[in-house]
Design a protein around this motif. Sequence first.
Motif, PDB file in Angstrom:
ATOM      1  N   ASN A 115       0.831  -1.206   0.000  1.00 41.05           N
ATOM      2  CA  ASN A 115       0.000   0.000   0.000  1.00 41.05           C
ATOM      3  C   ASN A 115       0.872   1.265   0.000  1.00 41.05           C
ATOM      4  O   ASN A 115       0.553   2.246  -0.668  1.00 41.05           O
ATOM      5  N   SER A 116       1.975   1.239   0.755  1.00 37.43           N
ATOM      6  CA  SER A 116       2.914   2.379   0.756  1.00 37.43           C
ATOM      7  C   SER A 116       3.497   2.587  -0.635  1.00 37.43           C
ATOM      8  O   SER A 116       3.635   3.720  -1.110  1.00 37.43           O
ATOM      9  N   PHE A 117       3.824   1.485  -1.298  1.00 31.95           N
ATOM     10  CA  PHE A 117       4.342   1.550  -2.662  1.00 31.95           C
ATOM     11  C   PHE A 117       3.309   2.180  -3.594  1.00 31.95           C
ATOM     12  O   PHE A 117       3.638   3.056  -4.413  1.00 31.95           O
ATOM     13  N   ASN A 118       2.058   1.756  -3.466  1.00 32.69           N
ATOM     14  CA  ASN A 118       0.998   2.280  -4.333  1.00 32.69           C
ATOM     15  C   ASN A 118       0.811   3.779  -4.148  1.00 32.69           C
ATOM     16  O   ASN A 118       0.611   4.515  -5.114  1.00 32.69           O
ATOM     17  N   VAL A 119       0.868   4.232  -2.897  1.00 29.23           N
ATOM     18  CA  VAL A 119       0.726   5.672  -2.629  1.00 29.23           C
ATOM     19  C   VAL A 119       1.874   6.429  -3.279  1.00 29.23           C
ATOM     20  O   VAL A 119       1.687   7.469  -3.913  1.00 29.23           O
ATOM     21  N   GLY A 120       3.093   5.903  -3.150  1.00 36.07           N
ATOM     22  CA  GLY A 120       4.269   6.562  -3.700  1.00 36.07           C
ATOM     23  C   GLY A 120       4.247   6.698  -5.208  1.00 36.07           C
ATOM     24  O   GLY A 120       4.827   7.642  -5.767  1.00 36.07           O
ATOM     25  N   LEU A 121       3.577   5.763  -5.881  1.00 35.84           N
ATOM     26  CA  LEU A 121       3.492   5.814  -7.337  1.00 35.84           C
ATOM     27  C   LEU A 121       2.827   7.087  -7.834  1.00 35.84           C
ATOM     28  O   LEU A 121       3.115   7.565  -8.931  1.00 35.84           O
ATOM     29  N   MET A 122       1.911   7.622  -7.035  1.00 36.72           N
ATOM     30  CA  MET A 122       1.122   8.776  -7.452  1.00 36.72           C
ATOM     31  C   MET A 122       1.636  10.094  -6.877  1.00 36.72           C
ATOM     32  O   MET A 122       0.999  11.126  -7.021  1.00 36.72           O
ATOM     33  N   LYS A 123       2.796  10.046  -6.226  1.00 37.11           N
ATOM     34  CA  LYS A 123       3.328  11.262  -5.606  1.00 37.11           C
ATOM     35  C   LYS A 123       4.529  11.801  -6.384  1.00 37.11           C
ATOM     36  O   LYS A 123       5.138  11.099  -7.191  1.00 37.11           O
ATOM     37  N   LEU A 124       4.877  13.054  -6.106  1.00 38.36           N
ATOM     38  CA  LEU A 124       6.071  13.631  -6.695  1.00 38.36           C
ATOM     39  C   LEU A 124       7.300  12.873  -6.193  1.00 38.36           C
ATOM     40  O   LEU A 124       7.346  12.442  -5.035  1.00 38.36           O
ATOM     41  N   PRO A 125       8.324  12.697  -7.046  1.00 38.51           N
ATOM     42  CA  PRO A 125       9.500  11.901  -6.655  1.00 38.51           C
ATOM     43  C   PRO A 125      10.446  12.661  -5.736  1.00 38.51           C
ATOM     44  O   PRO A 125      11.618  12.862  -6.033  1.00 38.51           O
ATOM     45  N   LEU A 126       9.917  13.102  -4.596  1.00 39.94           N
ATOM     46  CA  LEU A 126      10.716  13.837  -3.613  1.00 39.94           C
ATOM     47  C   LEU A 126      11.272  12.823  -2.620  1.00 39.94           C
ATOM     48  O   LEU A 126      10.558  12.331  -1.738  1.00 39.94           O
ATOM     49  N   ASP A 127      12.555  12.496  -2.777  1.00 31.72           N
ATOM     50  CA  ASP A 127      13.163  11.391  -2.040  1.00 31.72           C
ATOM     51  C   ASP A 127      13.897  11.899  -0.799  1.00 31.72           C
ATOM     52  O   ASP A 127      15.099  12.152  -0.814  1.00 31.72           O
TER      53      ASP A 127
END
Length: 464
Positions: A173-185
């Motif tokens: 689920n964390s991975f899925n959320v990250g897919l839709m976010k800006l790539p701010l690492d």
Amino acid sequence: MVLPFIGNAVSLVRNPTRFWESQSALAKTSNLGISANYIFGKFIVFLRSSDLSHKVFANVRPDAFHLVGHPFGKKLFGEHNIIYMFGQDHKDLRRRISPNFTPKALSTYISIQQHIILKHLIRWQRLSSESSNDEPISLRFLCRDMNLETSQTVFVGPYLSSESRERFKSDYNSFNVGLMKLPLDFPGSAFREAKMGVKRLVQMLSVCAEESWKKMKDGHDPSCLIDFWMQDILREAEAEAAGVTAPHISSTEIGGHLFDFLFAAQDASTSSLQWAVALLDSHPAVLAEVRREVAEIWSPESNTPITAEQLREMKYTEAVAREVLRIRAPATLVPHIAGEDFPLTETYTIPKGTIVFPSVYDSSFQGFVEPDKFDPERFLEERREDRVHKKNFLVFGAGPHQCVGQRYAVNHLVLFIVMFTSLLDFKRHRTKDCDDIIYVPTICPKDSCKVFLSQRCTSYPTLL
């Protein structure tokens, strides 16, 4: 307003549906069938033309296009992933994966799939009947959870404990959320959490591979996908002992490839199950024909599982599944990066570093007879539009990276349609714009497919 470096990334993240619709509309006005934009320092090119999409799919190699799966996929998925492989190494891996999708293996998976589908459908019906104030239930997250349990059990079966499954669910689920976010690492960001979640998932899956290896080495029968894979690797090890050279693969690499299977199967299937329900509800004649065909072959009251042979007999129901996939291709875009300048046409060269987005979705509405119409009969033998217009049916990709598990994916959708329509009566809670498309990251109905459910069959099967 387009910001320096960031470009149109904000509008992409805020409303991906509108962003990609505008790219498609611009491509439609172009003589080449392409449009361009700029996000996070990257020039992007959108391809509406099926011919140009095939050109990209056919030229995945170091000096042409690199499949990335996501604009920032390598940062998320890590290095051990089949989508980043080329040439002989990629061919060798696909050859080694193929035993996971033989008729024998698929038959094993069909048994697992329908038991899990049955359990969840019964739960959904009870949730609907217990809903306060006769409120509909939303299928999106219910489908997601069912698919995740199915993927866990089919891929690594007995090697995940109940506790591991919960951790698995949280990390995915964390991975899925990250897919839709800006790539701010940076620490605490959704993108960083997604990266760490993938790392833990790959580690978990690599441990499953090691446990399967031990079990298969002891001579047990395979009960899930990783067992079939380990059986084949054991045969390679025996051949190598006899002097035949075989490529080596680590458990970490296998864990990465298993995650690739999971990503390919999970979100796309969650999308397709929702659209199947939505489209069947709005096309009662198609629903009636599905129920008629299924009733001639299998009945819930038989208390017997659906066999692979019975599934193959359900020609019309499979045509419905394929039409769902065509008209609502779950993964609408397949991003690639140009490794070098590439002459896409006689007049246009893709610059090195460009992210290229072949549109599977747009291709689905080209060539086919009345492409905007939901018409499963186009996939029956009499019309064979899937063969006549094969170049436009790109839901499973094309070229060397065409989906190796497509038969598994179709089986899952057909099984779901068979069981959902046989076990349950359903009615869509229709509202304005409920069927509008949203990206999450695959496409789903805007209302998350809200329905009312009730039991249709006399009694639920036990599938003994």
